[in-house]
Every structure is written in structure tokens, then in C-alpha cells.
Scaffold this motif. Sequence first.
Motif, PDB file in Angstrom:
ATOM      1  N   ILE A  63       0.829  -1.220   0.000  1.00 44.72           N
ATOM      2  CA  ILE A  63       0.000   0.000   0.000  1.00 44.72           C
ATOM      3  C   ILE A  63       0.861   1.267   0.000  1.00 44.72           C
ATOM      4  N   GLY A  64       1.883   1.292   0.868  1.00 41.24           N
ATOM      5  CA  GLY A  64       2.733   2.476   0.940  1.00 41.24           C
ATOM      6  C   GLY A  64       3.473   2.736  -0.364  1.00 41.24           C
ATOM      7  N   ILE A  65       4.070   1.657  -0.912  1.00 41.21           N
ATOM      8  CA  ILE A  65       4.821   1.788  -2.158  1.00 41.21           C
ATOM      9  C   ILE A  65       3.891   2.192  -3.298  1.00 41.21           C
ATOM     10  N   MET A  66       2.711   1.568  -3.271  1.00 41.07           N
ATOM     11  CA  MET A  66       1.674   1.855  -4.253  1.00 41.07           C
ATOM     12  C   MET A  66       1.310   3.347  -4.207  1.00 41.07           C
ATOM     13  N   ALA A  67       1.074   3.872  -2.993  1.00 40.41           N
ATOM     14  CA  ALA A  67       0.689   5.276  -2.836  1.00 40.41           C
ATOM     15  C   ALA A  67       1.789   6.178  -3.384  1.00 40.41           C
ATOM     16  N   MET A  68       3.053   5.841  -3.076  1.00 36.56           N
ATOM     17  CA  MET A  68       4.154   6.680  -3.552  1.00 36.56           C
ATOM     18  C   MET A  68       4.206   6.712  -5.079  1.00 36.56           C
ATOM     19  N   TRP A  69       4.111   5.542  -5.708  1.00 35.21           N
ATOM     20  CA  TRP A  69       4.221   5.512  -7.172  1.00 35.21           C
ATOM     21  C   TRP A  69       3.003   6.123  -7.853  1.00 35.21           C
ATOM     22  N   LEU A  70       1.824   5.925  -7.237  1.00 35.03           N
ATOM     23  CA  LEU A  70       0.629   6.523  -7.847  1.00 35.03           C
ATOM     24  C   LEU A  70       0.710   8.045  -7.773  1.00 35.03           C
ATOM     25  N   GLY A  71       1.284   8.555  -6.679  1.00 34.58           N
ATOM     26  CA  GLY A  71       1.494  10.000  -6.571  1.00 34.58           C
ATOM     27  C   GLY A  71       2.437  10.499  -7.657  1.00 34.58           C
ATOM     28  N   LEU A  72       3.569   9.794  -7.813  1.00 28.67           N
ATOM     29  CA  LEU A  72       4.541  10.192  -8.841  1.00 28.67           C
ATOM     30  C   LEU A  72       3.959  10.047 -10.240  1.00 28.67           C
TER      31      LEU A  72
ATOM     32  N   GLU B   3      33.922  -7.123 -15.167  1.00 27.41           N
ATOM     33  CA  GLU B   3      33.811  -6.205 -14.028  1.00 27.41           C
ATOM     34  C   GLU B   3      33.137  -4.896 -14.442  1.00 27.41           C
ATOM     35  N   LEU B   4      33.494  -4.430 -15.644  1.00 26.86           N
ATOM     36  CA  LEU B   4      32.916  -3.188 -16.160  1.00 26.86           C
ATOM     37  C   LEU B   4      31.400  -3.360 -16.290  1.00 26.86           C
ATOM     38  N   LEU B   5      31.013  -4.500 -16.898  1.00 27.61           N
ATOM     39  CA  LEU B   5      29.600  -4.805 -17.117  1.00 27.61           C
ATOM     40  C   LEU B   5      28.846  -4.828 -15.791  1.00 27.61           C
ATOM     41  N   GLN B   6      29.508  -5.500 -14.823  1.00 23.88           N
ATOM     42  CA  GLN B   6      28.932  -5.634 -13.492  1.00 23.88           C
ATOM     43  C   GLN B   6      28.749  -4.254 -12.858  1.00 23.88           C
ATOM     44  N   GLY B   7      29.771  -3.396 -13.016  1.00 26.37           N
ATOM     45  CA  GLY B   7      29.711  -2.052 -12.454  1.00 26.37           C
ATOM     46  C   GLY B   7      28.587  -1.245 -13.074  1.00 26.37           C
ATOM     47  N   VAL B   8      28.477  -1.307 -14.400  1.00 24.76           N
ATOM     48  CA  VAL B   8      27.420  -0.573 -15.113  1.00 24.76           C
ATOM     49  C   VAL B   8      26.052  -1.064 -14.653  1.00 24.76           C
ATOM     50  N   ALA B   9      25.908  -2.400 -14.554  1.00 21.37           N
ATOM     51  CA  ALA B   9      24.624  -2.987 -14.164  1.00 21.37           C
ATOM     52  C   ALA B   9      24.216  -2.495 -12.779  1.00 21.37           C
ATOM     53  N   THR B  10      25.172  -2.508 -11.833  1.00 25.69           N
ATOM     54  CA  THR B  10      24.860  -2.088 -10.466  1.00 25.69           C
ATOM     55  C   THR B  10      24.479  -0.608 -10.430  1.00 25.69           C
ATOM     56  N   THR B  11      25.238   0.211 -11.162  1.00 25.72           N
ATOM     57  CA  THR B  11      24.969   1.650 -11.151  1.00 25.72           C
ATOM     58  C   THR B  11      23.602   1.958 -11.752  1.00 25.72           C
ATOM     59  N   VAL B  12      23.281   1.312 -12.886  1.00 23.11           N
ATOM     60  CA  VAL B  12      21.992   1.569 -13.532  1.00 23.11           C
ATOM     61  C   VAL B  12      20.859   1.240 -12.569  1.00 23.11           C
ATOM     62  N   SER B  13      20.955   0.097 -11.885  1.00 25.77           N
ATOM     63  CA  SER B  13      19.896  -0.305 -10.953  1.00 25.77           C
ATOM     64  C   SER B  13      19.753   0.697  -9.821  1.00 25.77           C
ATOM     65  N   ALA B  14      20.902   1.174  -9.313  1.00 22.56           N
ATOM     66  CA  ALA B  14      20.852   2.072  -8.168  1.00 22.56           C
ATOM     67  C   ALA B  14      20.343   3.459  -8.556  1.00 22.56           C
ATOM     68  N   TRP B  15      20.640   3.892  -9.771  1.00 24.85           N
ATOM     69  CA  TRP B  15      20.298   5.260 -10.183  1.00 24.85           C
ATOM     70  C   TRP B  15      18.920   5.377 -10.842  1.00 24.85           C
ATOM     71  N   ALA B  16      18.369   4.266 -11.305  1.00 27.80           N
ATOM     72  CA  ALA B  16      17.153   4.345 -12.118  1.00 27.80           C
ATOM     73  C   ALA B  16      16.021   5.089 -11.415  1.00 27.80           C
ATOM     74  N   VAL B  17      15.710   4.688 -10.177  1.00 23.28           N
ATOM     75  CA  VAL B  17      14.567   5.298  -9.486  1.00 23.28           C
ATOM     76  C   VAL B  17      14.815   6.777  -9.152  1.00 23.28           C
ATOM     77  N   PRO B  18      15.985   7.112  -8.540  1.00 24.55           N
ATOM     78  CA  PRO B  18      16.219   8.544  -8.266  1.00 24.55           C
ATOM     79  C   PRO B  18      16.155   9.424  -9.520  1.00 24.55           C
ATOM     80  N   VAL B  19      16.725   8.936 -10.621  1.00 29.10           N
ATOM     81  CA  VAL B  19      16.694   9.726 -11.857  1.00 29.10           C
ATOM     82  C   VAL B  19      15.260   9.918 -12.330  1.00 29.10           C
ATOM     83  N   MET B  20      14.466   8.835 -12.213  1.00 23.99           N
ATOM     84  CA  MET B  20      13.069   8.909 -12.628  1.00 23.99           C
ATOM     85  C   MET B  20      12.321   9.937 -11.781  1.00 23.99           C
ATOM     86  N   ILE B  21      12.488   9.860 -10.450  1.00 19.26           N
ATOM     87  CA  ILE B  21      11.793  10.792  -9.558  1.00 19.26           C
ATOM     88  C   ILE B  21      12.218  12.235  -9.872  1.00 19.26           C
ATOM     89  N   GLY B  22      13.527  12.427 -10.047  1.00 16.93           N
ATOM     90  CA  GLY B  22      14.028  13.767 -10.357  1.00 16.93           C
ATOM     91  C   GLY B  22      13.431  14.317 -11.644  1.00 16.93           C
TER      92      GLY B  22
END
Lengths: 234, 181
Positions: A63-72, B3-22
Motif C-alpha cells: 500500500i505504501g509503495i503503491m501510494a508513492m508511485w501513484l502520486g509520482l 567487471e565493467l559490465l557488473q559495475g554498469v549494471a549495479t549503477t543503472v539499478s541504483a540510479w534508475a529510481v532517483p533519476v526517474m523521480i528527479g
Amino acid sequence: MLNWIWIGLILIALMSAGAQDLGLIHLPEAAGHVAEKGSRMAAVTEAAFDSAKTAVNIVIGLIGIMAMWLGLMRLADKAGLVQLLARVLKPVLRRLFPDVPDGHPALGAMVMNIAANMLGLGNAATPLGLKAMEELDKLNPRKGTATNAMCTFLAINTAGLTLIPATVLGILAAAGSKAPYAIISTTLIASGVATITAIIAAKILERLPIFRVPRDGEGPPPDGGPDAGKDGSP
Amino acid sequence: MRELLQGVATTVSAWAVPVMIGTILVAAVLRRLPVYEEFVEGAKDGFQVGLRIIPFLVAMLVAMGMFRASGAIDVLKAAAAPLLGAIGFPPDLLPMAIMRPLSGSGAQGLLAEIAKTFGPDSLLGRQAATMVGCSETTFYVLAVYFGSVAITRTRHAVFVGLIAEVAGFLTAIWVCRAVFA
């Protein structure tokens, strides 16, 4: 169809547990498990109640995660980003989902869900996918019956296209693997084949008479109304 | 390279959500939207969606829990072993093939077990890992997604999911054998 699978799972479970308790089947692997719980039937009973509880716990976490993503998603939608995404991928999307109008928010939500799945972002994928289903249902003339677009979307979704299978890599590494990353390429090939198969299967099966949805204005089929053959029962 | 591939994969996963929110926030500000109010307005639906999927999830998870606890998978494995040998499918991977569409945690548990018994870098271990990676918990996804919009007539969705599952598994077995054996 989900109906029959549900019944089948429970009946097979009851028969299998019953046969083991009555001594009709002996499984060497089961000895420890049965001794620990007393009987298979007891284990099945416990699992039923535990699972019911787990289901609600999963939803509460969601629910919490859902609310956050629906807001975004609402922000992204109002800012025009979702529509932009749908426009950029229009050539592909028009073929996959011919029933969804150009620039519809459902397209953007589906793209974001598939992208989140590919990046292995499970937490983001589910809310985005549910948003996509909500948008697709707005286009649904027969509430309660799946549309072609929904089935194609879920076909792609359940085929599990992933660039980095992070959980699997973690399990292999924890088991002491020297080269867990070796399976990335084989996983890509296998999930690629699964995805293409899923899309082709969805496009072929949606035309079969037992799965077809009658179009508006078309009379009910002679063999007993629009719901004949519902769920694709065999 | 790896190792390069592994590094890129880890970075993409970690950055995807913050970049999207931003990106979403910046775009919303540029459109002069009342950002905070709109976010809260959208977030209100989270609870409703959760409530809607509870009965569907309870139904599915109860059936899967009973099935797993009953030992039915071991019974099926014993019964189907000779048949599977004929098509070149390792019988030790049958429990995985049955478990994967039903339960994510169940499939991960099986993978850990196979990796421990046969070795994480063995052919069987890699085949099992590829099987988990190349598919989804199909029944869970169908129950939750269709449940959220109250769809009970699912038409061809289940068949398509299972066909894709089988295609993915057979490819996983064959490709791993070709690459690693």
C-alpha cells in the motif's frame, strides 16, 4: 481458466497429502518434513492459514509503495511525461496494442512497468503495472472480461524480460559461485525467447473462437450468450 | 570486461529510481503544477488498490501454500521422471519448473537448494538459475493485476503465460547445455 487452476492446485494438494498420510505413497525426501509436523495434512492446514495471513501482509507492504508511485505517476501524467513516452515508442506500441488509442496514458504506464521489470525494480514495477491495468480498464467495454491489450501486456510482463536478474545473482553468489555473472547471457536469451513466444501466442490465441470477445453490436453467439466459453474452460 | 559490465549494471539499478523521480519533479515544476497537492491526490488511490487485490491474493496464495506443503511436487517428479528423460529435461529441475510460476520465494528456495546440492557453477545449478531469471511468478501476477480491476474472465492470459514459461524453460535448459557443458 484461473478457476480450474485454483481448483486443481487445491485438489492435487489434498490428494497428495492424503495419499502420503495413508501410506499409499512414500517419498524419501518427505520423511523429515512429515516427522516434524506429524502429518502432511497438518502441514497443508497450517500452510493454508499462513498463506492467507501472508497475502494480507504483502498487501499492507504494497500500500505504501503503491501510494508513492501513484502520486509520482499522477505528476508524470499531468506533466505530460507519460504521453511523451508513449509517443516515442508509438511504432512498437501500435503493433502490440492496436486497440489502445495513440497517446493514451495506458501506453506510458505499460512502458514504465516493462522498463522497471527489465531493470529488476520489482518494487516500482507492480504499482506501475496496476496503474496500467486501471488505464486499460477505462477502455474496456465489458467490465470483468479481459481485453486483448490486457492479455498482451500481461504476456510480456509474465515472460520476465530482465537485463540484470539481481536476486538470482545474489543466490548464486551466496552459494559460493565463482562466476555468478555467467548466467546473465543465458537468462537474456531464454527470457527473449519467452517474450517473443508470449507475444506471438497472445496474438494468435486472442482470435480463437473460445477466447474471442464479441464486438459491440454483434448479437450474442447462438450457443448461449456472450459468456459462453468464459475463462477459456476446456 | 566482466567487471565493467557488473559495475554498469549495479549503477543503472541504483540510479534508475532517483533519476526517474528527479525527472518527474523537474517536468512537473516546469509545467507549473501544484506538485505537492497533485502527488497527495494521486497517492490517495494506493489504499483502494490494496484493498481491491486482497481477496484475489488470499485465494491464490492459499492454494499455492497448500500445494507446496502437500509434497505434490515430489509426487509429480517421481511420476514424470521417465517421461522427462526422453525429451532431455533433467528430472531434478521439474520441481523448479512447477514452482516458478506459483511462488517467487519458493523458486528462490529451490534454486538455493540446487546450488548447494549440485554446486552453484554446475550445469544443473546454472540451468536452474537461468530458469528463475527468465520467467515470472505468472499466477501471482495474473491474480494481482486482474484482481486490481476486478476481472474474472481472463480469456487466453493463463495459456499465454504458461506457453511462454515452457518456451523459456526449454530454451534455458538447451542454451545452458550448449554454453556451459
